[in-house]
Every structure is written in structure tokens, then in C-alpha cells.
Design a protein around this motif. Structure first.
Motif, PDB file in Angstrom:
ATOM      1  N   SER A 160       0.918  -1.219   0.045  1.00  0.00           N
ATOM      2  CA  SER A 160       0.035   0.149   0.034  1.00  0.00           C
ATOM      3  C   SER A 160       0.790   1.323  -0.139  1.00  0.00           C
ATOM      4  O   SER A 160       0.388   2.319  -0.626  1.00  0.00           O
ATOM      5  CB  SER A 160      -0.752  -0.054   1.339  1.00  0.00           C
ATOM      6  N   ARG A 161       1.941   1.209   0.703  1.00  0.00           N
ATOM      7  CA  ARG A 161       2.800   2.447   0.852  1.00  0.00           C
ATOM      8  C   ARG A 161       3.554   2.717  -0.505  1.00  0.00           C
ATOM      9  O   ARG A 161       3.884   3.676  -0.908  1.00  0.00           O
ATOM     10  CB  ARG A 161       3.883   2.187   2.015  1.00  0.00           C
ATOM     11  N   GLU A 164       1.312   4.218  -3.273  1.00  0.00           N
ATOM     12  CA  GLU A 164       0.825   5.541  -3.401  1.00  0.00           C
ATOM     13  C   GLU A 164       2.133   6.585  -3.235  1.00  0.00           C
ATOM     14  O   GLU A 164       2.096   7.746  -3.397  1.00  0.00           O
ATOM     15  CB  GLU A 164       0.194   5.815  -1.874  1.00  0.00           C
ATOM     16  N   ASP A 166       5.490   8.473  -4.590  1.00  0.00           N
ATOM     17  CA  ASP A 166       5.938   9.134  -5.573  1.00  0.00           C
ATOM     18  C   ASP A 166       7.282   8.684  -6.130  1.00  0.00           C
ATOM     19  O   ASP A 166       8.159   8.290  -5.479  1.00  0.00           O
ATOM     20  CB  ASP A 166       6.295  10.456  -5.298  1.00  0.00           C
TER      21      ASP A 166
END
Length: 301
Positions: A160-161, A164, A166
Motif C-alpha cells: 500500500s505504501r 501511493e 511518488d
């Protein structure tokens, strides 16, 4: 009912009732841990006798140390394997067998623990018959079972990290000639460190709390703390268990408060650094990973 940042009286009342429903049993347990009487629900005066009796109980102390060792070992292995699995599922979304890989990765989370424990028990029995190892059920078998369970949660948190996150810093490092392994350790790993820490703490919690899988994989001389508590509660309420639960609540509360403080402090520093950089007060963001500037190929401008 909801206006901006203000809650209506009804929502405030629901919130208070919800918190009371959750925490009154815990507070009553802590209060009765200082009870002089052997009857848990009958107040007989203030006393610390059950705390003293708890620290003299060798069975509970031995179970506590075994549970802690298993939890730390399982969390460490789960973080390593879960981080790799989460990275693969986030960065390499399309490959042969990706659907099967994703299903097997999350299967321990949704599979009933009875099924997981029984299947792993049959696996270890078959291995013992074929190879003679493991010779008995104990620390190793419990560790494998807990690692399998915790790894799935770590992988989901890390994935999940990564999804998301960049990718511009990683792409910039690749343009400067950095190799993928160095990019991972210098850039990606620091950026997902909070997710890894969350997965590590979650793994410790799951391991310390597990009873069903442990019951299948444990053997003589390898009784964990949840097993001891369950066996004692089945025979009746024991004031020593209240004392043990109170100490557990205190330790967990301290760790939760400390972890939240560190995370909020880190987030405030990051937001302040971004604000200063946008105003032009700081030429470089402090959150940029160290070492990117030295990744260029020799001779490049």
C-alpha cells in the motif's frame, strides 16, 4: 449532525458510549488486579499480592519469555519476506503467475486459523516422517506458523505504501546511473520505513496474540502465554491473570503512545521542510535520501 470540525451532541454521545463500552472492562480489570481477595469480582481491599505472586510463577514467566522470543523472531522474518513480497507485487504487477502469487500472498489473512494450523501440522508431520526434521514441535514450528501469518500483513502494508509513493526520486536516481539495488536501499527503503515499522509492530502483536495456530504447532515444553492464560481461565478466574493483563496494557500503552509521538513528530518535520522549500528558505528538502547526488556515472555532467 456534522458541521465542519464540530460534532453534534448526538455524535458526541455516541462517541462517549463507544469509548466507555471499549475501555470500562479494561479499567475494571486493572482495578481488580489490586484486589486482596481471591475472588476476582469481590473487592477485599487494596493489595499488591497478586503482582508479587505473578513474578514468582515460573510457568507464566517462562511462557512470557517464549512468546517474546517467538514474536521478535517471527516479526523479523515476516518483515524481510513481507517487504520483498510487497515490493514485487507493487512494482512487477504483470508477470506469469501474478494472480496466483497475489492470492497466495493474502491467503493467510482470510484463511481460518484452524485450517492453517491443521495444514501446517500435517506438513510438519510429513516432513518428520520423510526427513526426520523437525524432530518435535516447539519453537521452530511455532515460528514458521507465525511468520507465515504475519508475512501477509506486512506485505499488504508495504505494498500500500509503495503504490501511493511518488516514483520521481527513484526515476531521477536511475537517470543518474544508479543501479536498482542501490536505489532500493538508498531511496525506496527509507521512504517505506514507516510502513515497515508498522508491519513489524503489527507482526509482534499478532504473534503474541495467536492461540489457535500455536495450539496445533506447539509441543511439550513450548507453551506460549496465550495458551497458559487460556488454560487458567478455563479452570476459573485467576487474580494473577488480572495482574498480568494490567502489565500488558501498561506496556502496550507506552509503546503505542511513543510510536504515535515519533510518527507525528516525523510528519510535522516533513511538512515543515516542504513548506520551507516551497517558500524558498531551503534549497534542498531534508527528506531527500542521502546519496543520490553521488549516483551519477563518471564523466557525466
Amino acid at each position: 449532525m456534522y458541521n465542519g470540525n464540530k460534532l453534534s451532541p448526538f455524535l458526541k454521545g455516541v462517541l462517549v458510549v463507544g469509548f466507555l463500552f471499549l475501555y470500562i472492562p479494561i479499567l475494571s480489570l486493572i482495578v481488580y488486579s489490586f484486589n486482596e481477595s481471591k475472588l476476582v469480582t469481590l473487592w477485599g481491599g487494596f493489595s499488591l499480592r497478586w503482582y508479587a505472586s505473578l513474578f514468582e510463577n515460573e510457568q507464566i514467566i517462562s511462557a512470557v519469555w517464549l512468546s517474546i522470543r517467538i514474536a521478535l523472531a517471527s516479526a523479523t522474518a515476516a518483515v524481510v519476506l513481507g517487504t520483498i513480497a510487497g515490493f514485487v507485487s507493487a512494482r512487477f504487477k504483470r508477470f506469469r503467475g501474478s494472480t496466483l502469487f497475489a492470492g497466495m500472498l493474502t491467503a493467510p489473512m482470510v484463511m481460518p486459523e484452524v485450517i492453517t494450523g491443521l495444514s501446517m501440522l500435517l506438513l510438519f508431520i510429513s516432513l518428520q516422517q520423510l526427513t526426520g526434521y523437525p524432530s518435535e514441535r516447539g519453537f521452530f514450528t511455532i515460528w514458521v506458523g507465525h511468520t507465515t501469518l504475519c508475512m501477509a500483513y506486512v506485505a499488504v502494508v508495504v505494498r500500500s505504501r509503495l503504490v501511493e509513493m511518488d516514483k520521481s526520486l527513484e526515476e531521477a536516481a536511475m537517470d543518474l546511473g544508479a543501479r536498482p539495488l542501490k536505489i532500493f536501499f538508498v531511496i525506496t527503503l527509507p521512504l517505506i520505513s514507516q510502513a515497515i515499522a508498522s508491519g513489524f509492530l503489527l507482526s509482534i502483536t499478532l504473534s503474541l496474540d495467536d492461540l489457535v495456530t500455536t495450539a496445533f504447532l506447539s509441543g511439550p515444553g513450548s507453551t506460549t502465554l496465550p495458551q497458559v492464560i487460556f488454560s487458567k481461565v478455563r479452570l476459573g478466574l485467576n487474580p494473577e491473570i488480572n495482574a498480568l493483563a494490567s502489565i500488558t496494557v501498561l506496556i502496550v500503552g507506552i509503546f503505542v503512545i511513543l510510536a504515535n509521538y515519533l510518527m507525528l513528530n516525523s510528519q510535522r518535520k516533513r511538512e515543515r521542510a516542504i513548506a520551507e522549500a516551497m517558500r524558498g528558505d531551503a534549497p534542498v528538502l531534508p527528506s531527500a535520501p542521502v546519496g543520490v547526488e553521488g549516483m551519477g556515472r563518471p564523466g557525466r555532467a
